[in-house]
Design an enzyme around this catalytic site. Sequence first.
Site, PDB file in Angstrom:
ATOM      1  N   LYS A  92      38.648  44.663  34.267  1.00 25.21           N
ATOM      2  CA  LYS A  92      39.293  45.528  33.279  1.00 25.21           C
ATOM      3  C   LYS A  92      38.887  45.045  31.889  1.00 25.21           C
ATOM      4  O   LYS A  92      38.282  43.983  31.734  1.00 25.21           O
ATOM      5  CB  LYS A  92      40.818  45.530  33.430  1.00 25.21           C
ATOM      6  CG  LYS A  92      41.454  44.149  33.487  1.00 25.21           C
ATOM      7  CD  LYS A  92      42.948  44.241  33.756  1.00 25.21           C
ATOM      8  CE  LYS A  92      43.274  44.603  35.176  1.00 25.21           C
ATOM      9  NZ  LYS A  92      43.841  45.915  35.375  1.00 25.21           N
ATOM     10  N   ARG A  93      39.209  45.858  30.908  1.00 20.01           N
ATOM     11  CA  ARG A  93      38.945  45.481  29.521  1.00 20.01           C
ATOM     12  C   ARG A  93      39.558  44.113  29.217  1.00 20.01           C
ATOM     13  O   ARG A  93      40.662  43.807  29.668  1.00 20.01           O
ATOM     14  CB  ARG A  93      39.554  46.553  28.610  1.00 20.01           C
ATOM     15  CG  ARG A  93      39.418  46.344  27.132  1.00 20.01           C
ATOM     16  CD  ARG A  93      39.790  47.632  26.399  1.00 20.01           C
ATOM     17  NE  ARG A  93      41.105  48.128  26.760  1.00 20.01           N
ATOM     18  CZ  ARG A  93      42.216  47.877  26.089  1.00 20.01           C
ATOM     19  NH1 ARG A  93      42.175  47.103  25.009  1.00 20.01           N
ATOM     20  NH2 ARG A  93      43.368  48.387  26.465  1.00 20.01           N
ATOM     21  N   LYS A 117      46.299  41.765  29.036  1.00 15.97           N
ATOM     22  CA  LYS A 117      45.851  41.843  30.429  1.00 15.97           C
ATOM     23  C   LYS A 117      45.717  40.457  31.050  1.00 15.97           C
ATOM     24  O   LYS A 117      45.596  40.319  32.252  1.00 15.97           O
ATOM     25  CB  LYS A 117      44.550  42.625  30.517  1.00 15.97           C
ATOM     26  CG  LYS A 117      44.717  44.098  30.109  1.00 15.97           C
ATOM     27  CD  LYS A 117      43.408  44.852  30.169  1.00 15.97           C
ATOM     28  CE  LYS A 117      43.552  46.284  29.662  1.00 15.97           C
ATOM     29  NZ  LYS A 117      44.319  47.170  30.570  1.00 15.97           N
ATOM     30  N   LYS A 168      43.121  52.059  42.703  1.00  8.79           N
ATOM     31  CA  LYS A 168      41.856  52.071  43.441  1.00  8.79           C
ATOM     32  C   LYS A 168      41.787  50.899  44.418  1.00  8.79           C
ATOM     33  O   LYS A 168      41.344  51.053  45.562  1.00  8.79           O
ATOM     34  CB  LYS A 168      40.687  52.021  42.458  1.00  8.79           C
ATOM     35  CG  LYS A 168      40.597  53.220  41.537  1.00  8.79           C
ATOM     36  CD  LYS A 168      39.699  52.943  40.338  1.00  8.79           C
ATOM     37  CE  LYS A 168      39.881  54.032  39.280  1.00  8.79           C
ATOM     38  NZ  LYS A 168      39.265  53.675  37.987  1.00  8.79           N
ATOM     39  N   HIS A 193      49.260  56.236  25.844  1.00 14.14           N
ATOM     40  CA  HIS A 193      48.706  55.245  26.766  1.00 14.14           C
ATOM     41  C   HIS A 193      49.057  53.810  26.399  1.00 14.14           C
ATOM     42  O   HIS A 193      48.530  52.880  27.020  1.00 14.14           O
ATOM     43  CB  HIS A 193      47.178  55.360  26.817  1.00 14.14           C
ATOM     44  CG  HIS A 193      46.680  56.541  27.591  1.00 14.14           C
ATOM     45  ND1 HIS A 193      46.613  56.559  28.966  1.00 14.14           N
ATOM     46  CD2 HIS A 193      46.223  57.745  27.179  1.00 14.14           C
ATOM     47  CE1 HIS A 193      46.129  57.726  29.371  1.00 14.14           C
ATOM     48  NE2 HIS A 193      45.888  58.459  28.311  1.00 14.14           N
ATOM     49  N   THR A 233      44.890  52.151  36.416  1.00 16.12           N
ATOM     50  CA  THR A 233      44.382  52.956  37.531  1.00 16.12           C
ATOM     51  C   THR A 233      43.531  52.095  38.459  1.00 16.12           C
ATOM     52  O   THR A 233      43.370  52.429  39.627  1.00 16.12           O
ATOM     53  CB  THR A 233      43.551  54.156  37.026  1.00 16.12           C
ATOM     54  OG1 THR A 233      42.563  53.698  36.103  1.00 16.12           O
ATOM     55  CG2 THR A 233      44.446  55.179  36.359  1.00 16.12           C
TER      56      THR A 233
END
Length: 799
Positions: A528-529, A534, A640, A349, A636
């Site tokens: 998100k985290r 990110k 969505k 991942h 993911t």
Amino acid sequence: MSISDLRGDVLRHLKYSIGKDEDHAQIYDWRVALSLAVRDRIVDRWFAATRATYASRAKRVYYLSMEFLIGRLLEDAATNLGLLDEAKAVFDGFGLPFDRVLADEPDAALGNGGLGRLAACFMESLATLGVPAYGYGIRYEHGLFRQRFEGGRQIEEPEDWLTQAHVWEFERPETSFEIGFGGHVHRTGTSRGIWRPAEAVIAQGFDTPVVGWQGRWANTLRLWGAQPTRLLDLERFNAGDYTAAAQPETLARTISRVLYPDDTTEGGKALRLKQEYFFTAASLRDILRRFESEYDDLRKLPQKVAIQLNDTHPAIAGPELVRLLHDERGLPFDEAMETARLCLNYTNHTLLPEALESWSEGLMGYLLPRHLQIIEAIDAAHHKAYPARSVHIREHGQVQMGNLSFIMAKRVNGVSALHTELMKTTVFQDLHALHPERIVNETNGVTPRRWLLGCNPRLGALITEVLGDGWVGDAEELARLAPFTEDASFLERFAAIKRANKEELAGWLKREQGVAVDPSAMFDIQIKRIHEYKRQHLNILEAIALWQDISDNPNGDWTPRVKIFGGKAAPGYWFAKEIVHLINAVAGRINADPATSRFLRVVFAPNYNVSMAERLIPAADLSEQISTAGKEASGTGNMKFAMNGALTIGTLDGANVEIRDHVGAENFFLFGMTAEEVVARREVPGHARQAIEADPRLARALGALRDGTFSPGNPGLFAGIADNVEHHDYFLVASDFTDYWRASREADAICRDGARWTRMAARNTAGSGWFSSDRTIRGYMADIWDVTPAAAPGTLAAE
């Protein structure tokens, strides 16, 4: 299923399972009674699926994951059983608000982010497709943590989801295994060893049935709780040393208390390794117990067992399965190693080297001495087979769990096309050269039952009206929406649904966060985290620059925008926690500015979880997927959002690449460098300083971090973030800022053309069906596990 039958079952459970009558029952009691009534119907399918699996002697899939972010289960289960409308009718008859009953259920604190939610989606899809499967993980008492803000800073508190009974699970005291740590190894004069642990705990199973769409099949999520081998040191208790008397229970339960304990200390590292071995060892023993109840020949294990390791957390499965086969069951070492390898598969991942776990040989040797010996033997066997190899499992005093996972796997898969190709040229370049057949791609997916039908019932109903309900079980039918994206009437209804979802979210933000937002504004969401790659700090820097431009020209033609953030920073990750603090500080300043607040608002909703995602995603206009290219394995959340009609602003990273291909490049706001350009840019001396000097907006925004604009009493409070961007910008925030600004303004311009925006949003929904986890699981079935469904669809539902 009649409404009267369901009503009767709810009342029966209210009386006999909970001990309440209608006059004195609270919302909690009603919710539990309904959950038990629904669970009864799942159990019928569950038992039938188990009987069908044994009768067919089918190969089983075992999914090992540190996280299963399952969220609330009542609405999901009722939806899959086709009982949601009946349940609502029952509670309408009781005069009770059905939405309050559903909302009363706590989110199970069993995961953190995409890794755990992927595992949950996979379990639902495995059941939908009728594949016999078990999920294995840890039953965390407190999960990750409950997040709140104090002075804008993240405060971590224990999650309390298990203070109420978890009505979906069945306790299995008969399914228990003693798991050892430490001690020493007695060599027998052969390659076999007898491990005598110094301490041990009991892993006890707790089973939650997972039902698929239309109740066709149900599988098991088995979570392990840690129990002491003895509950109380009675001698110490009677001597008055009550704390020491309870120590065995305290130490054992520590293993299953918290997800991802802070591993910046030696104690934290030891606890994390204990957790990983604890659940992996218990799961493997359970797998072998089940196999040996049916078969006598251990050599058939790969024919009947497929084990998937979700990331490196269960990587110890390789040496542990070898130990069970060789030391305890007598298979020759080479045969045990190959048998284990043919059962095991590994999902990678991450391309971040620091996220590929490693453990010091000292710690591994102390806690798992026999496993360190077996790892050494696996390393030697691999070297013997490939003498020219340049990669090792043991390197510089560390056990590299990514290398171990790869070497001990039949297949290694990436989770997006780009990620899989980068695996071959970066983290596993040398191993891929030795084993070119081993790496395969299985792009992630999400279950459309929860992430469209469940979380966005208005849109689900519209799609069903125009397509029929076949799309729920086959999301690729969403492609049939394409002609409707040119239909004015359809688009008008699509836009009305988005507006209704936004109004609901605006009401929730006002009630829960005390922030008033305008539903007619663009809802721009990043959930998100919190992590540097990110790039939430890129997002907030753009917000600062936009605010500064609006301040300069408050009467300009600005597109109103609400930036919404959600996510947790790891407790030991200082920089990520500073990003959280900065976002909250910027929100406070911008939202209080009367000259600009009608055009720009910033909200950070605390304690992001599955239920919050189900609220935010259907209301999103713009989905922020802005990671540094080459760093996000898949994502993911991006799937969505697209499925629910949000447009993506993003880089060519992870599954963004495939999403853009499926929804159309013209319906995606692309910016930033490619993965190859990122690598080249890092080699340019002073690349961040060059980017800052070339963009006055970026320089001005960073200046606001240094001059106290967002920390009036402490001007240097956020200077560390500015310094990071200017001097240590590994994730290229500065270099991508200018193009990010351009793409954001492009989104603003198109948003002002409401009809065009809605058409693009509808095309995202129409193009998103390929990103169903059903499609992903079919790929695993064919490419990795070599399994087929154990029963034809509908077989169990007919029983």
